[in-house]
Design an enzyme around this catalytic site. Structure first.
Site, mmCIF file in Angstrom:
data_model
loop_
_atom_site.group_PDB
_atom_site.id
_atom_site.type_symbol
_atom_site.label_atom_id
_atom_site.label_comp_id
_atom_site.label_asym_id
_atom_site.label_seq_id
_atom_site.Cartn_x
_atom_site.Cartn_y
_atom_site.Cartn_z
ATOM 1 N N ASP A 1 39.048 6.553 56.575
ATOM 2 C CA ASP A 1 39.981 7.685 56.720
ATOM 3 C C ASP A 1 39.356 8.789 55.812
ATOM 4 O OD1 ASP A 1 41.789 9.540 57.751
ATOM 5 O OD2 ASP A 1 43.391 8.327 57.642
ATOM 6 N N HIS B 1 47.867 11.794 53.463
ATOM 7 C CA HIS B 1 47.111 13.214 53.164
ATOM 8 C C HIS B 1 47.603 13.865 51.780
ATOM 9 C CE1 HIS B 1 46.881 12.958 57.578
ATOM 10 N NE2 HIS B 1 45.698 13.746 57.395
#
Length: 339
Positions: A252, A183
């Site tokens: 993702d 992230h």
């Protein structure tokens, strides 16, 4: 008409007029909900109905509902589910009990999700955390033993499918060695492919009949110097080749800091590399426009896989949720039961 090869989020508890117009125009294949989209069962049911009305079909609506740290639907309206580590504790002493606990956990989650119109869950996690790795996986995993992760991952898939909810195995081909959170930054793994095949890749190969998988934003240096999500050679060789996964491969979230560059470019690159679907989660309309510009209509093998994935969210079996929760609490004594 073929749908856009994208799964998109939305900004709030209801569809805005602008979102409604945009979704009708770009026609994403599916949608994904986050905590910002969840308030009460009645509100989520209304929202999923609005999304399907906007799409004009009974599409998949995804959510991340693993249990533990990752659950978008929480008390007081939904149960507080345990983490993968909590569920798997004591596996060596009683494998059957742990398999049953994992099955019940995911069968109960499926019942919660389907009751509000959510029919796809980004679970189970098949990653195997390694010593010194970033904590992003840690207790989300079913353990650090390959065979244990395979057995419990299968039980999780079985529970979701029995409840009419399509599972997504993640993060293919394995996120357990990442030393940074994708992230926030791009992880690089320098372990050789032979060792990875014996360990990290093995649960994904064992469960390669899953209807869907989510890619890992990781560079596997033994393969090439590109992040897997954007690497045709890595997807062809590792995901489709060594692992033998022929289900729907979604990226993702394209907004994660592991990926650099413009969203339009990242979307196009992910799809060109072999991802069937591009995932974008923020719900920011301007960014979704960029994703739509980089996406393409589903066709060929991607369309075939998308149809099969949609069909995997079927009719649930008969299940007594109250009885199932009581049994799960008995199997997981540390569980803090929430009615």
């Amino acid at each position: 008409m073929s749908h856009s090869a994208a799964i998109m989020g939305l900004s709030g508890l209801r569809l805005s007029a602008d979102e409604r117009a945009f979704f009708r125009d770009c026609d994403p294949w599916a949608f994904i909900l986050f905590a910002r989209n969840v308030e009460t069962p009645e509100q989520v049911s209304r929202l999923t109905s609005e999304l399907r009305d906007c799409a004009g079909r009974d599409c998949l609506v995804f959510i991340d509902q693993e249990g533990g740290r990752v659950q978008r639907m929480r008390p007081p309206h939904w149960r507080n589910y345990p983490s993968g580590a909590q569920l798997s504790e004591g596996y060596a002493d009683d494998k059957n009990a742990r398999r049953r606990a994992v099955y019940l956990h995911h069968r109960l989650i499926a019942a919660d999700l389907l009751a509000v119109g959510v029919n796809a869950d980004c679970a189970p996690v098949l990653d195997i955390p390694q010593p010194g790795a970033d904590a992003i996986i840690s207790d989300r995993a079913f353990g650090d033993n390959t065979e244990q992760v395979i057995e419990l991952g299968q039980a999780a898939m079985d529970g979701l499918l029995a409840g009419g909810v399509a599972p997504v195995i993640k993060h293919i081909p394995g996120h357990g060695r990442a030393m940074v959170d994708s992230h926030l930054a791009l992880p690089r793994v320098d372990t050789g492919l032979e060792a990875l095949t014996r360990t990290d890749f093995k649960p994904f190969k064992a469960l390669n009949n899953a209807p869907m998988a989510m890619s890992a934003h990781i560079v596997y240096e033994a393969q090439d110097d590109a992040v897997l999500t954007l690497s045709k050679s890595a997807i062809d060789k590792i995901v489709r080749g060594d692992i033998g996964f022929d289900g729907l491969l979604m990226s993702d979230d394209l907004d994660m800091k592991a990926l650099s560059g413009d969203l339009t470019e990242k979307t196009a690159l992910a799809l060109a590399a072999g991802c069937d679907i591009a995932l974008h989660c923020s719900g920011d309309l301007a960014d979704m426009v960029k994703v739509a510009s980089g996406a393409k209509p589903l066709s060929g093998e991607a369309l075939r896989r998308a149809k099969a994935a949609r069909m995997s969210a079927g009719t649930p079996d008969v299940f007594d949720a109250a009885q199932g929760w009581d049994e799960l609490c008995a199997l997981v004594p540390s569980l803090n039961a929430v009615s």
